[in-house]
Design an enzyme around this catalytic site. Sequence first.
Site, PDB file in Angstrom:
ATOM      1  N   THR A  93       9.566  -3.305  13.372  1.00  0.00           N
ATOM      2  CA  THR A  93       9.685  -4.597  14.049  1.00  0.00           C
ATOM      3  C   THR A  93      11.132  -5.068  13.913  1.00  0.00           C
ATOM      4  OG1 THR A  93       7.394  -5.090  13.487  1.00  0.00           O
ATOM      5  CG2 THR A  93       8.765  -6.956  14.109  1.00  0.00           C
ATOM      6  N   CYS A 275       1.422   0.363  10.908  1.00  0.00           N
ATOM      7  CA  CYS A 275       1.198   0.293  12.361  1.00  0.00           C
ATOM      8  C   CYS A 275       0.530  -0.968  12.879  1.00  0.00           C
ATOM      9  CB  CYS A 275       0.377   1.503  12.792  1.00  0.00           C
ATOM     10  SG  CYS A 275       1.350   3.003  12.788  1.00  0.00           S
TER      11      CYS A 275
HETATM   12  C1  UDX Z   1       5.838   6.719  12.616  1.00  0.00           C
HETATM   13  C2  UDX Z   1       6.238   6.506  14.044  1.00  0.00           C
HETATM   14  O1  UDX Z   1       7.219   7.347  14.427  1.00  0.00           O
HETATM   15  C3  UDX Z   1       6.458   5.069  14.287  1.00  0.00           C
HETATM   16  O2  UDX Z   1       6.864   4.797  15.564  1.00  0.00           O
HETATM   17  C4  UDX Z   1       5.142   4.488  14.087  1.00  0.00           C
HETATM   18  O3  UDX Z   1       5.045   3.229  14.585  1.00  0.00           O
HETATM   19  C5  UDX Z   1       4.801   4.586  12.634  1.00  0.00           C
HETATM   20  O4  UDX Z   1       4.730   5.919  12.318  1.00  0.00           O
HETATM   21  P1  UDX Z   1       6.615   7.117  10.292  1.00  0.00           P
HETATM   22  O5  UDX Z   1       6.573   8.599  10.398  1.00  0.00           O
HETATM   23  O6  UDX Z   1       5.518   6.426   9.572  1.00  0.00           O
HETATM   24  O7  UDX Z   1       6.777   6.524  11.732  1.00  0.00           O
HETATM   25  O8  UDX Z   1       7.989   6.555   9.828  1.00  0.00           O
HETATM   26  P2  UDX Z   1       8.876   7.022   8.628  1.00  0.00           P
HETATM   27  O9  UDX Z   1       8.031   7.579   7.556  1.00  0.00           O
HETATM   28  O10 UDX Z   1       9.785   5.871   8.385  1.00  0.00           O
HETATM   29  O11 UDX Z   1       9.693   8.246   9.249  1.00  0.00           O
HETATM   30  C6  UDX Z   1      10.706   8.166  10.172  1.00  0.00           C
HETATM   31  C7  UDX Z   1      11.776   9.171   9.769  1.00  0.00           C
HETATM   32  O12 UDX Z   1      12.768   9.226  10.794  1.00  0.00           O
HETATM   33  C8  UDX Z   1      12.508   8.838   8.470  1.00  0.00           C
HETATM   34  O13 UDX Z   1      12.383   9.903   7.560  1.00  0.00           O
HETATM   35  C9  UDX Z   1      13.951   8.620   8.901  1.00  0.00           C
HETATM   36  O14 UDX Z   1      14.899   9.074   7.946  1.00  0.00           O
HETATM   37  C10 UDX Z   1      14.013   9.430  10.172  1.00  0.00           C
HETATM   38  N1  UDX Z   1      15.089   9.030  11.069  1.00  0.00           N
HETATM   39  C11 UDX Z   1      15.229   7.731  11.436  1.00  0.00           C
HETATM   40  C12 UDX Z   1      15.969  10.000  11.550  1.00  0.00           C
HETATM   41  O15 UDX Z   1      15.869  11.167  11.206  1.00  0.00           O
HETATM   42  N2  UDX Z   1      16.971   9.611  12.411  1.00  0.00           N
HETATM   43  C13 UDX Z   1      17.150   8.318  12.772  1.00  0.00           C
HETATM   44  O16 UDX Z   1      18.078   8.013  13.521  1.00  0.00           O
HETATM   45  C14 UDX Z   1      16.255   7.339  12.267  1.00  0.00           C
HETATM   46  C1  UDX Z   2      -3.948   3.359  11.788  1.00  0.00           C
HETATM   47  C2  UDX Z   2      -4.866   3.945  12.862  1.00  0.00           C
HETATM   48  O1  UDX Z   2      -6.196   4.111  12.338  1.00  0.00           O
HETATM   49  C3  UDX Z   2      -4.313   5.266  13.360  1.00  0.00           C
HETATM   50  O2  UDX Z   2      -5.117   5.765  14.429  1.00  0.00           O
HETATM   51  C4  UDX Z   2      -2.882   5.050  13.841  1.00  0.00           C
HETATM   52  O3  UDX Z   2      -2.312   6.275  14.258  1.00  0.00           O
HETATM   53  C5  UDX Z   2      -2.038   4.452  12.744  1.00  0.00           C
HETATM   54  O4  UDX Z   2      -2.629   3.230  12.282  1.00  0.00           O
HETATM   55  P1  UDX Z   2      -3.585   3.794   9.195  1.00  0.00           P
HETATM   56  O5  UDX Z   2      -2.800   2.526   9.240  1.00  0.00           O
HETATM   57  O6  UDX Z   2      -2.980   4.985   8.550  1.00  0.00           O
HETATM   58  O7  UDX Z   2      -3.989   4.238  10.672  1.00  0.00           O
HETATM   59  O8  UDX Z   2      -4.966   3.511   8.430  1.00  0.00           O
HETATM   60  P2  UDX Z   2      -6.373   2.871   8.820  1.00  0.00           P
HETATM   61  O9  UDX Z   2      -7.430   3.718   8.232  1.00  0.00           O
HETATM   62  O10 UDX Z   2      -6.496   2.559  10.239  1.00  0.00           O
HETATM   63  O11 UDX Z   2      -6.368   1.518   7.973  1.00  0.00           O
HETATM   64  C6  UDX Z   2      -5.504   0.435   8.278  1.00  0.00           C
HETATM   65  C7  UDX Z   2      -5.822  -0.738   7.394  1.00  0.00           C
HETATM   66  O12 UDX Z   2      -7.080  -1.306   7.725  1.00  0.00           O
HETATM   67  C8  UDX Z   2      -5.902  -0.396   5.906  1.00  0.00           C
HETATM   68  O13 UDX Z   2      -5.274  -1.418   5.162  1.00  0.00           O
HETATM   69  C9  UDX Z   2      -7.377  -0.356   5.646  1.00  0.00           C
HETATM   70  O14 UDX Z   2      -7.710  -0.596   4.306  1.00  0.00           O
HETATM   71  C10 UDX Z   2      -7.869  -1.464   6.551  1.00  0.00           C
HETATM   72  N1  UDX Z   2      -9.287  -1.359   6.913  1.00  0.00           N
HETATM   73  C11 UDX Z   2      -9.753  -0.272   7.594  1.00  0.00           C
HETATM   74  C12 UDX Z   2     -10.157  -2.396   6.592  1.00  0.00           C
HETATM   75  O15 UDX Z   2      -9.748  -3.396   5.987  1.00  0.00           O
HETATM   76  N2  UDX Z   2     -11.480  -2.289   6.953  1.00  0.00           N
HETATM   77  C13 UDX Z   2     -11.978  -1.228   7.642  1.00  0.00           C
HETATM   78  O16 UDX Z   2     -13.185  -1.213   7.943  1.00  0.00           O
HETATM   79  C14 UDX Z   2     -11.080  -0.183   7.960  1.00  0.00           C
END
Ligand code: UDX
Ligand code: UDX
Length: 459
Positions: A93, A275
Site C-alpha cells: 500500500t 493481502c
Molecule cells: C506477493 C505479491 O507479489 C504481492 O503483489 C502480493 O500482493 C503479496 O504477495 P510477496 O511474495 O508476499 O508478494 O512479497 P515479498 O515476500 O515482499 O517478496 C517480494 C520480493 O521482491 C522481495 O524479496 C524483494 O526483495 C523483491 N524485489 C522487490 C525485487 O527483487 N526487486 C524489486 O525491485 C523489488
Molecule cells: C489469502 C488468500 O486466502 C489467498 O487466496 C491469497 O492468495 C492471499 O491471501 P493468506 O493471507 O495467506 O491468503 O491466508 P488466509 O488463510 O486467507 O488467512 C487470512 C487471514 O484470515 C488470517 O489472519 C486468518 O487467520 C484469518 N481467517 C481465516 C479468519 O480469521 N477466519 C477464517 O475463517 C479464515
Amino acid sequence: MKFAKNILCIGAGYVGGPTMAVIASKCPGCKVTVVDINEERIRRWNSDDLPIFEPGLLDVVRSARGRNLFFSNDVVEGIKAADIIFVSVNTPTKTFGYGAGMASDLQYWEKTAHEIVANSDRSKIIVEKSTLPVRTAEAMERILQENKKGIHFEVVSNPEFLSEGSAIMDLLEPDRVLIGSRQTESGRKAAQEIAAIFAHWVAPGKIITANLWSAELSKLVANAFLAQRISSINAISALCEKTDADVGEISYAVGSDTRIGSRFLNASIGFGGSCFKKDILNLVYICRSYGLNEVADYWQAVIVINEYQQERFVRKIIKEMFNTIVGKKIVLLGFAFKANTGDTRESPGIHVARKLLEERAELVISDPQALANARKDLAGLADSVEYEPDPYRAAVDAQGLAVITEWESFKKLDFARIFASMRKPAFVFDGRNILDHQQLFSIGFNVFPLGKPNLTHFK
Ligand code: UDX
Ligand code: UDX
C-alpha cells in the site's frame, strides 16, 4: 543440459519462491530461475535455511534446486536468458502522496518493467504474478512497447491464490489457475503457453482463461470476498456476546447451507496477512477513483469491522481484568497472522500488543515460528516485551493468556500445569476459539471466548 524453456521469476518472496519451486519440480524440461535484489534472501534460498517457513517447501526446493531451479541476484542475466518472465515483486500500500494508505505502490513493478525492456533483445511473455490494480497491464504494455528494438512483449495476468501455511498444497492442487490475456491472436497464444506449464500437473478443467482485466480484478475480488466472510462472522460474534448465542454454533448452522459453505466462517480477532487489507484498500481506492462511492463504502466496511474486532478484543481484556492491566503479565499465545507460518504482516497481534503495552501491561510473546518477525514489528518496545518460545516458561507468574494464532500445538498444552504456575485469578482470552473452554474453566481459569458466553468463577 538444453531446456525447452527458460522461465524467470523476479521477486523471491512468499509468492515467487514457492510458486517457482513447484513449477520447477513439475516441469523438469524447463529451467526456472528466481532472481531478487535482496542478497540475503537469495543466499538463504540457496541453503537449507529458507527465508520463509512453509510446510513441505524445503522438500520441493531440494527436489529441483541445482537441477532446473536456480536462485540468483543477477537480474540482468536472468532477463536476458528468459523466454517467460513472471513478476512477483511486492506491491505494498502506498505510504505517500495521492492515494497514501489506500492505493498500491507500483514503483517496483514499473522499475522492473524498465529493467526488462533495457535487457531484452527478443520477444518475451511477461506474467503478472503480483496482485495489481485492474488495468495495470495497460500501463505495463505501454512501457514495454516503448522499446526501439522491434520486439514484442505480451503481458499476461496469472494471479496467485496460494494461502500461506498451505502454499505447497495450494500450488500442487489448486482450485483453479487463472490466466488472463488480451483477446488477440498473440494474447491467446501467450495464455496457452502459460497454461501449458500448469498443464504438467493441473487438470485442464481447472485452468481458466479470461480477459486481462477480469484476471487482474478477480484476484482483488477473491480476497475481498474471503475477507468479507470473516468480517461478517466477526460482526455476528459481537452480537453473540450480547445475546448468549454461540458464534461457533452459528457458523456451523449457517455454513451447512451448501449455498453458503462452511469455510472462512471462523470468528477471530480479525484477519491479517499481506493481502486482505491491502487488496481491499486498493479495491476501495479504485472504486472511488471511478466515482463509485457506494461500492467503495460497502467494501471499506469489511476493513472497519476488522479493526473493530481487534479493538474489541483489547477492550475486553482490559475490562475483564478489572479495568487495569498496569504491571500485569499477559502472554500472547501466537503472533503470526495465522498458523503454520512465521509471517506477521498485518497480524492482529501487532495491534493487540501495542495497545496492551500502552496500558502498561508486561507482555510475553510465545510463537513457534514468528518470534524473529515479532521482534522487528515491536522494535523500540523491547524493554516491556519478552519473547519466549516455550509457552510453559512464558506463563510463569502471568495473569492472563491471550490466544492470537491458532497453532495446533497450543491446543495440546498442559493447561493444568500452566494454571498452577500463573497468578490468580487467571484469565484466558481465546481470540481464535481453539481451546477447550469447559476444560479450562474446570481447571480454574476465567475463560473469555469470542462470541460465546464467558465462563467465570466470579460471583
Ligand atoms: C506477493 C505479491 O507479489 C504481492 O503483489 C502480493 O500482493 C503479496 O504477495 P510477496 O511474495 O508476499 O508478494 O512479497 P515479498 O515476500 O515482499 O517478496 C517480494 C520480493 O521482491 C522481495 O524479496 C524483494 O526483495 C523483491 N524485489 C522487490 C525485487 O527483487 N526487486 C524489486 O525491485 C523489488
Ligand atoms: C489469502 C488468500 O486466502 C489467498 O487466496 C491469497 O492468495 C492471499 O491471501 P493468506 O493471507 O495467506 O491468503 O491466508 P488466509 O488463510 O486467507 O488467512 C487470512 C487471514 O484470515 C488470517 O489472519 C486468518 O487467520 C484469518 N481467517 C481465516 C479468519 O480469521 N477466519 C477464517 O475463517 C479464515
